[in-house]
Scaffold this motif. Structure first.
Motif, PDB file in Angstrom:
ATOM      1  N   LEU A   1       1.737 -40.496 -23.292  1.00 41.07           N
ATOM      2  CA  LEU A   1       3.176 -40.225 -23.360  1.00 41.07           C
ATOM      3  C   LEU A   1       3.942 -41.527 -23.207  1.00 41.07           C
ATOM      4  N   GLU A   2       5.218 -41.485 -23.542  1.00 38.85           N
ATOM      5  CA  GLU A   2       6.070 -42.671 -23.457  1.00 38.85           C
ATOM      6  C   GLU A   2       7.373 -42.326 -22.752  1.00 38.85           C
ATOM      7  N   TYR A   3       7.829 -43.257 -21.929  1.00 34.83           N
ATOM      8  CA  TYR A   3       9.103 -43.042 -21.244  1.00 34.83           C
ATOM      9  C   TYR A   3       9.804 -44.382 -21.032  1.00 34.83           C
ATOM     10  N   LYS A   4      11.068 -44.300 -20.683  1.00 40.54           N
ATOM     11  CA  LYS A   4      11.851 -45.504 -20.374  1.00 40.54           C
ATOM     12  C   LYS A   4      12.243 -45.445 -18.900  1.00 40.54           C
ATOM     13  N   ASP A   5      11.987 -46.536 -18.158  1.00 40.95           N
ATOM     14  CA  ASP A   5      12.323 -46.546 -16.737  1.00 40.95           C
ATOM     15  C   ASP A   5      13.802 -46.897 -16.528  1.00 40.95           C
ATOM     16  N   PRO A   6      14.297 -46.805 -15.290  1.00 41.38           N
ATOM     17  CA  PRO A   6      15.724 -47.064 -15.037  1.00 41.38           C
ATOM     18  C   PRO A   6      16.181 -48.482 -15.400  1.00 41.38           C
ATOM     19  N   HIS A   7      15.230 -49.392 -15.532  1.00 45.12           N
ATOM     20  CA  HIS A   7      15.568 -50.774 -15.901  1.00 45.12           C
ATOM     21  C   HIS A   7      15.597 -50.971 -17.417  1.00 45.12           C
ATOM     22  N   GLY A   8      15.296 -49.896 -18.159  1.00 46.06           N
ATOM     23  CA  GLY A   8      15.324 -49.988 -19.613  1.00 46.06           C
ATOM     24  C   GLY A   8      14.012 -50.410 -20.247  1.00 46.06           C
ATOM     25  N   THR A   9      12.951 -50.511 -19.434  1.00 45.49           N
ATOM     26  CA  THR A   9      11.637 -50.910 -19.951  1.00 45.49           C
ATOM     27  C   THR A   9      10.882 -49.689 -20.470  1.00 45.49           C
ATOM     28  N   PHE A  10      10.295 -49.828 -21.658  1.00 45.84           N
ATOM     29  CA  PHE A  10       9.467 -48.742 -22.217  1.00 45.84           C
ATOM     30  C   PHE A  10       8.084 -48.768 -21.578  1.00 45.84           C
ATOM     31  N   HIS A  11       7.550 -47.573 -21.340  1.00 46.96           N
ATOM     32  CA  HIS A  11       6.210 -47.433 -20.774  1.00 46.96           C
ATOM     33  C   HIS A  11       5.374 -46.532 -21.675  1.00 46.96           C
ATOM     34  N   GLN A  12       4.080 -46.806 -21.699  1.00 45.93           N
ATOM     35  CA  GLN A  12       3.120 -45.919 -22.366  1.00 45.93           C
ATOM     36  C   GLN A  12       2.049 -45.563 -21.341  1.00 45.93           C
ATOM     37  N   VAL A  13       1.772 -44.278 -21.219  1.00 47.47           N
ATOM     38  CA  VAL A  13       0.817 -43.794 -20.219  1.00 47.47           C
ATOM     39  C   VAL A  13      -0.346 -43.098 -20.917  1.00 47.47           C
ATOM     40  N   TRP A  14      -1.549 -43.613 -20.681  1.00 47.72           N
ATOM     41  CA  TRP A  14      -2.770 -43.016 -21.249  1.00 47.72           C
ATOM     42  C   TRP A  14      -3.536 -42.316 -20.132  1.00 47.72           C
ATOM     43  N   PHE A  15      -4.027 -41.123 -20.425  1.00 44.66           N
ATOM     44  CA  PHE A  15      -4.696 -40.340 -19.390  1.00 44.66           C
ATOM     45  C   PHE A  15      -5.672 -39.366 -20.027  1.00 44.66           C
TER      46      PHE A  15
ATOM     47  N   TYR B   1      -3.201 -37.729 -12.051  1.00 44.44           N
ATOM     48  CA  TYR B   1      -2.788 -36.722 -13.032  1.00 44.44           C
ATOM     49  C   TYR B   1      -1.516 -35.994 -12.593  1.00 44.44           C
ATOM     50  N   LYS B   2      -1.406 -35.685 -11.299  1.00 42.97           N
ATOM     51  CA  LYS B   2      -0.232 -34.949 -10.821  1.00 42.97           C
ATOM     52  C   LYS B   2       1.058 -35.742 -11.029  1.00 42.97           C
TER      53      LYS B   2
ATOM     54  N   LEU C   1       5.960 -36.729 -15.087  1.00 44.60           N
ATOM     55  CA  LEU C   1       6.689 -37.595 -16.013  1.00 44.60           C
ATOM     56  C   LEU C   1       6.973 -36.909 -17.356  1.00 44.60           C
ATOM     57  N   VAL C   2       6.248 -35.839 -17.645  1.00 50.72           N
ATOM     58  CA  VAL C   2       6.299 -35.240 -18.984  1.00 50.72           C
ATOM     59  C   VAL C   2       7.716 -34.815 -19.375  1.00 50.72           C
ATOM     60  N   ASN C   3       8.382 -34.065 -18.536  1.00 51.35           N
ATOM     61  CA  ASN C   3       9.698 -33.526 -18.895  1.00 51.35           C
ATOM     62  C   ASN C   3      10.761 -34.597 -19.091  1.00 51.35           C
ATOM     63  N   SER C   4      10.655 -35.702 -18.347  1.00 54.45           N
ATOM     64  CA  SER C   4      11.642 -36.768 -18.476  1.00 54.45           C
ATOM     65  C   SER C   4      11.210 -37.851 -19.460  1.00 54.45           C
ATOM     66  N   SER C   5      10.043 -37.656 -20.092  1.00 52.96           N
ATOM     67  CA  SER C   5       9.551 -38.664 -21.037  1.00 52.96           C
ATOM     68  C   SER C   5      10.326 -38.606 -22.353  1.00 52.96           C
ATOM     69  N   LEU C   6      10.191 -39.661 -23.140  1.00 57.28           N
ATOM     70  CA  LEU C   6      10.826 -39.709 -24.460  1.00 57.28           C
ATOM     71  C   LEU C   6      10.047 -38.890 -25.474  1.00 57.28           C
ATOM     72  N   SER C   7       8.765 -38.712 -25.217  1.00 61.10           N
ATOM     73  CA  SER C   7       7.855 -38.216 -26.244  1.00 61.10           C
ATOM     74  C   SER C   7       7.252 -36.845 -25.974  1.00 61.10           C
ATOM     75  N   GLY C   8       7.199 -36.432 -24.686  1.00 59.48           N
ATOM     76  CA  GLY C   8       6.330 -35.318 -24.357  1.00 59.48           C
ATOM     77  C   GLY C   8       4.894 -35.806 -24.470  1.00 59.48           C
ATOM     78  N   ILE C   9       3.935 -34.912 -24.395  1.00 64.87           N
ATOM     79  CA  ILE C   9       2.529 -35.325 -24.504  1.00 64.87           C
ATOM     80  C   ILE C   9       2.159 -35.484 -25.978  1.00 64.87           C
ATOM     81  N   LEU C  10       1.714 -36.696 -26.323  1.00 59.72           N
ATOM     82  CA  LEU C  10       1.233 -37.011 -27.672  1.00 59.72           C
ATOM     83  C   LEU C  10      -0.298 -36.999 -27.655  1.00 59.72           C
TER      84      LEU C  10
END
Length: 367
Positions: free
Chosen positions: A302-316, A277-278, A283-292
């Motif tokens: 939430l969703e974010y893009k890594d330095p390689h340009g890959t989109f990520h989705q994080v479920w928690f 969780y920590k 990741l929240v502030n640098s994410s594309l979405s904030g917490i959905l």
């Protein structure tokens, strides 16, 4: 005569040498009374898994009843937990193929009882998550192991506690076809691991919630309907989530994931990476979405893009989703709640981290 010991002195030396030989058999606590077994039951169980380190010093001890040591044994933790009236229990694990032999079971149980005594612990949490076929020799041997372990601990360490970790569903999840009612009857209570619920995905290979609300509670209803007393059930919640790399991410927030097989299923959460969780909160502030929030499964992501340009989705899970489950614990009269694991939060002391961490602990207690 110089160099000679009196009878009393010789006896004292023998006692000292005996304790040195036994090592941890000498009480490590400043107050020897803290090495006594914690017995009795509390109205509401809060069961914590500790995986090592010193984070335990920052736990919210106001409600903790049991700490299961899944990291290195720490006598300081044992002493402190006992000072707060909390049990400290061993981890127990053994190959299910071995326990078909009664002699192997007896030897394993004896070794665990002796270890618990040497470390002044209050019981054992049996964590066996291996494949077992229904009505197989292993099926019956596992139930026997739990029964025999409980009998031995209760006899050798009066007031001790024996618990068993069970799957989030009784429906042979991950090919774990256990005698759940027999196991629950044979120990003090079961801890339901209501997480990793995407370990077997039989439908579309997409990222999903780690512990979706309706699915989670439906399985508790099944356990209760099977005849397991709610007072013998502790709900487990995750203090971690899964970070999935998306092969594609649609505008409707559908993240397609790599096919990773697990125990017969075509897809699995093994396509993702576990994140405490920590880390997710960072990741929240640098994410594309904030917490959905997904209304259907009552879970954040939430969703974010890594330095390689890959989109990520994080479920928690977060305080909002955990509070919903804690309400069910109260409503159905379960024994309590717990989490995997206590070290997933940020105990650094910063104001934002402190607020997030306090909220996660508070969410465990039904309002």
């Amino acid at each position: 005569m110089k160099g000679c010991l009196s009878g009393a002195g010789a006896h004292l030396l023998i006692v000292v040498l005996f304790h040195l030989r036994l090592g941890s058999s000498a009480c490590p606590c400043e107050d020897p009374a803290l090495c006594n077994t914690i017995s009795g039951t509390r109205d509401f169980e809060v069961f914590v898994f500790d995986v090592g380190g010193k984070s335990w010093k920052s736990y919210d001890w106001s409600h903790i009843t049991t700490v299961a040591i899944f990291g290195k044994y720490d006598p300081e933790l044992m002493c402190y937990a006992h000072s707060r009236g909390s049990r400290v229990v061993l981890k127990g694990d053994i190959s299910v193929t071995e326990i078909v032999d009664p002699a192997v079971r007896a030897a394993w149980i004896s070794q665990k009882v002796d270890l618990a005594k040497r470390q002044f612990m209050d019981g054992i949490n049996i964590d066996i998550e291996q494949e077992v076929e229904k009505a197989s020799p292993e099926y019956y041997a596992l139930t026997d192991l739990v029964k025999e372990t409980t009998e031995a601990f209760h006899k050798e360490i009066p007031g001790s506690q024996v618990t068993f970790d069970i799957a989030w569903s009784p429906d042979c999840i991950d090919k774990r076809c256990y005698n759940y009612t027999g196991i629950a009857e044979s120990c003090d209570f079961v801890f339901v691991m209501s997480y990793d619920e995407q370990s077997q995905v039989w439908s579309q290979c997409i990222a999903r919630a780690n512990a979706p609300y309706n699915q989670t509670l439906t399985e508790y209803d099944k356990y209760i309907h099977m005849g397991i007393n709610p007072k013998k059930i502790v709900m487990g919640v995750p203090w971690y989530g899964y970070d999935y790399s998306c092969l594609g991410l649609s505008k409707a927030h559908v993240c397609s994931i790599t096919k990773v097989h697990f125990r017969g299923a075509p897809c699995s959460d093994a396509a993702g990476r576990q994140r405490p969780y920590k880390v997710i909160m960072n990741l929240v502030n640098s994410s594309l979405s904030g917490i959905l929030w997904d209304e259907e499964v009552e879970a954040p992501y939430l969703e974010y893009k890594d330095p390689h340009g890959t989109f990520h989705q994080v479920w928690f899970d977060n305080p909002r989703s955990i509070s919903l489950k804690a309400a069910y614990v109260k409503e159905r009269g379960l024994r309590g709640i717990g989490m995997w694991n206590g070290d997933c939060l940020n105990y650094s002391g910063g104001s934002i981290a402190q607020e997030q961490t306090e909220a996660m602990w508070e969410a465990l207690i039904p309002k």
